[in-house]
Scaffold this active site. Structure first.
Site, PDB file in Angstrom:
ATOM      1  N   GLU A 174      48.668  23.579 -30.175  1.00  0.00           N
ATOM      2  CA  GLU A 174      49.999  23.269 -29.648  1.00  0.00           C
ATOM      3  C   GLU A 174      50.224  23.999 -28.312  1.00  0.00           C
ATOM      4  O   GLU A 174      50.697  23.418 -27.343  1.00  0.00           O
ATOM      5  CB  GLU A 174      51.059  23.673 -30.676  1.00  0.00           C
ATOM      6  CG  GLU A 174      52.405  23.062 -30.425  1.00  0.00           C
ATOM      7  CD  GLU A 174      53.429  23.436 -31.499  1.00  0.00           C
ATOM      8  OE1 GLU A 174      53.049  24.082 -32.500  1.00  0.00           O
ATOM      9  OE2 GLU A 174      54.605  23.088 -31.313  1.00  0.00           O
ATOM     10  N   GLY A 214      61.382  24.623 -33.298  1.00  0.00           N
ATOM     11  CA  GLY A 214      62.276  25.000 -34.377  1.00  0.00           C
ATOM     12  C   GLY A 214      61.663  26.067 -35.278  1.00  0.00           C
ATOM     13  O   GLY A 214      62.345  26.967 -35.747  1.00  0.00           O
ATOM     14  N   SER A 216      58.203  27.470 -34.642  1.00  0.00           N
ATOM     15  CA  SER A 216      57.246  28.371 -33.996  1.00  0.00           C
ATOM     16  C   SER A 216      57.493  28.398 -32.503  1.00  0.00           C
ATOM     17  O   SER A 216      58.203  27.561 -31.951  1.00  0.00           O
ATOM     18  CB  SER A 216      55.809  27.915 -34.274  1.00  0.00           C
ATOM     19  OG  SER A 216      55.529  26.724 -33.580  1.00  0.00           O
ATOM     20  N   GLN A 218      55.301  29.218 -28.688  1.00  0.00           N
ATOM     21  CA  GLN A 218      53.966  29.343 -28.123  1.00  0.00           C
ATOM     22  C   GLN A 218      54.019  29.876 -26.702  1.00  0.00           C
ATOM     23  O   GLN A 218      54.919  29.510 -25.942  1.00  0.00           O
ATOM     24  CB  GLN A 218      53.259  27.971 -28.052  1.00  0.00           C
ATOM     25  CG  GLN A 218      52.758  27.433 -29.355  1.00  0.00           C
ATOM     26  CD  GLN A 218      53.880  26.903 -30.241  1.00  0.00           C
ATOM     27  OE1 GLN A 218      54.080  27.355 -31.364  1.00  0.00           O
ATOM     28  NE2 GLN A 218      54.663  25.968 -29.733  1.00  0.00           N
TER      29      GLN A 218
END
Ligand SMILES: *[C@@H]1O[C@H](CO)[C@@H](O)[C@H](O)[C@H]1NC(C)=O
Ligand SMILES: *[C@@H]1O[C@H](CO)[C@@H](O)[C@H](O)[C@H]1NC(C)=O
Ligand SMILES: *[C@@H]1O[C@H](CO)[C@@H](O)[C@H](O)[C@H]1NC(C)=O
Ligand SMILES: *[C@@H]1O[C@H](CO)[C@@H](O)[C@H](O)[C@H]1NC(C)=O
Length: 500
Positions: A174, A214, A216, A218
């Site tokens: 992601e 919402g 996690s 990054q």
């Protein structure tokens, strides 16, 4: 008679040369016209990516001009369709809610069917990627998460598109795909040189990427050299090597962080009733049920937990106290390496520009600080927000829904803590953060980078001598034909002078 003799041998040769040149010129002109017409005929190609996040799914349709898919910065977003209903991680619990979500998918797919020409359906790739919401469900109940993915695959393969895959992507993927999206849209991987060919930009820097979802969050940015551990990924794009540091923090997305902060407030209230919430604005009281906070993998259920227990909270703002509570969800002490962000995660110093998108953008917008800002300015705005009365907030920011507005005192505090104390942005480097949600009209997220990578639209190699683009080709042919025409005219003049 004398004239006829003069027109003899030399003139005939010249005449033949002239006709030849004229013929070539005519052919080349036709080729140029054909080429120009052809490049207008290519039409658009399409790709679909469904981003199934922890709060809902979004269907993205991308398009790009035919046969140019591997050139930089040409893929753009056609539409972004929000799927109504619940997030996929909540499916298979309540058939009625599931039915709404399927209807939501159907309505987005119908919208897309109306845009893509029917003859292109079969060649349009379709991907689904699920993120942290499904990662959490997978941890808790692997079987249910597999069932959900399987029923999605069944549905998606029944569509007329070229269905590729539906999978749960890792936090690192992601982060990496978000970084690819940002730099692709900014044209940082390739640039056009003088000859209109695509080449590696010499000395050009890539831009870091920060995503707040919402469930996690990054961070990803290019570093000079690899450090220890699995957070340093090596990628080769268009023949060029990059080392990218990327880490995804599960349970640090906005909604899960909210729950963890509320949990600290509830735990800290030591059974006083009502619960005084130092992170809610003055004039805002609410009753929530315990399951809103504790029905999650990111909070620990208290002793004697009962899901339907009512928690009455009274806004009693105190930004210092709220700041301390927000900090307490992070572990800033543990670090086994020379440098850490938090929770013992190694992170090299942040360098270069960053795009902060998704949740980061919305939080900054609530403070009217989208774009770039100053650390002190951001801090002051958070403090100011937390000390504003609820009725005033509602008047000032009518575009924000109540359920979001009530969280923004602690969420903005959370973003500040994550970026400043976590990632270690200071007064200087904070100025390099750009709070944005799109680049050139295309939404920033992992989905575009995912599609580009999975369909090999960003090759790891480029040819040493990139092929001529249509434009250059047409230009060169035009130049040649102009030259030939000029020569032909010259020969004609010489011919006339020589022969008559
Ligand atoms: C689909 O995704 C799953 C999970 O990531 C993977 O194991 C599988 O190989 C993929 N299938 C195809 C056809 O790419
Ligand atoms: C919120 O609750 C407090 C304490 O019960 C009360 O004094 C106050 O009037 C309430 N405010 C609103 C807006 O309901
Ligand atoms: C924000 O301001 C407060 C004082 O108002 C200060 O204690 C705190 O350290 C500041 N936070 C950051 C991240 O600069
Ligand atoms: C674009 O893709 C084609 C094949 O799809 C390949 O032959 C060509 O080398 C690629 N060009 C660049 C600049 O990557």
């Amino acid at each position: 008679m004398a004239l006829k003799k003069k027109v003899g041998y030399k003139c005939r040769v010249a005449g033949v040369v002239f006709l030849l040149l004229a013929g070539i010129a005519a052919l080349v002109t036709v080729a140029v016209i054909q080429n120009t017409l052809k490049s207008q005929e290519y039409g658009l190609e399409y790709g679909i990516v469904i981003d199934s996040g922890s709060s809902r799914s979004n269907v993205f349709l991308y398009d790009w001009p035919g046969e140019k898919e591997n050139e930089t910065g040409v893929v753009t977003e056609t539409i972004n369709c929000k799927v109504e209903g619940i997030a996929i991680s909540g499916m298979k619990v309540n058939p009625q809610l599931d039915a709404e979500t399927w209807k939501g998918f159907e309505s987005c797919i119908n919208k897309i069917k109306g845009i893509i020409p029917a003859e292109k359906y079969r060649t349009t790739p379709l991907f689904l990627g699920a993120t942290a919401g499904m990662r959490l469900l997978h941890q808790r109940d692997e079987q249910k998460s597999n069932e959900i993915m399987e029923s999605l695959r069944e549905y998606l393969s029944s569509l007329p598109f070229n269905f590729q895959n539906a999978s749960i992507i890792t936090g690192q993927e992601e982060g990496m795909y978000g970084w690819i999206t940002v730099n692709y849209l900014m044209g940082n991987f390739l640039e056009k040189n003088l000859w209109n060919n695509y080449v590696h930009p010499h000395g050009s820097k890539t831009v870091g990427s920060m995503d707040l979802g919402g469930a996690s969050t990054q961070i990803a940015f290019q570093v000079e050299e690899s450090g220890n551990g699995l957070d340093y990924l090596k990628v080769k794009l268009y023949g060029y090597h990059y080392t990218v540091y990327t880490h995804s923090f599960l349970c640090y997305g906005k909604n899960e962080a909210d729950k963890r902060i509320l949990d600290k407030i509830v735990q800290g209230s030591s059974n006083q009733y009502p619960i005084r919430n130092p992170c809610y604005p003055k004039g805002y009281n609410t009753t929530m049920v315990a399951s809103e906070i504790y029905d999650s993998e990111c909070t620990n259920k208290p002793k004697n937990y009962s899901p339907n227990q009512n928690l009455f909270m009274v806004g009693d703002p105190d930004s210092r106290k709220c700041g301390e509570i927000v900090k307490s969800i992070f572990d800033f002490k543990t670090c086994s390496s020379s440098q850490c962000s938090f929770d013992g995660v190694e992170q090299p110093p942040v360098t270069g520009d960053f795009k902060a998108y998704a949740g980061f953008f919305y939080l900054a917008s609530a403070l009217l600080l989208n774009g770039t800002s100053d650390l002190d300015q951001f801090n002051a705005s958070v403090e100011n927000f937390c000390n504003t009365h609820w009725t005033v907030l509602k008047e000032q920011k009518p575009w924000i829904k109540d359920k979001h507005l009530r969280t923004y005192c602690y969420s903005t505090q959370y973003a500040l803590t994550l970026l400043a104390d976590g990632y270690k942005f200071d007064k200087e480097t904070w100025k390099n953060i750009h709070f944005e949600k799109s680049i050139k009209g295309t939404h920033i997220g992992w989905s575009l980078g995912y599609m580009l990578s999975l369909s090999n639209m960003i090759p790891s190699e480029v040819k040493e001598i990139p092929p001529l683009t249509n434009a250059v080709f047409a230009g060169l042919i035009f130049l040649f034909s102009a030259l030939i025409i000029v020569t032909a005219v010259l020969v004609f003049i010489i011919l006339v002078r020589m022969c008559y």
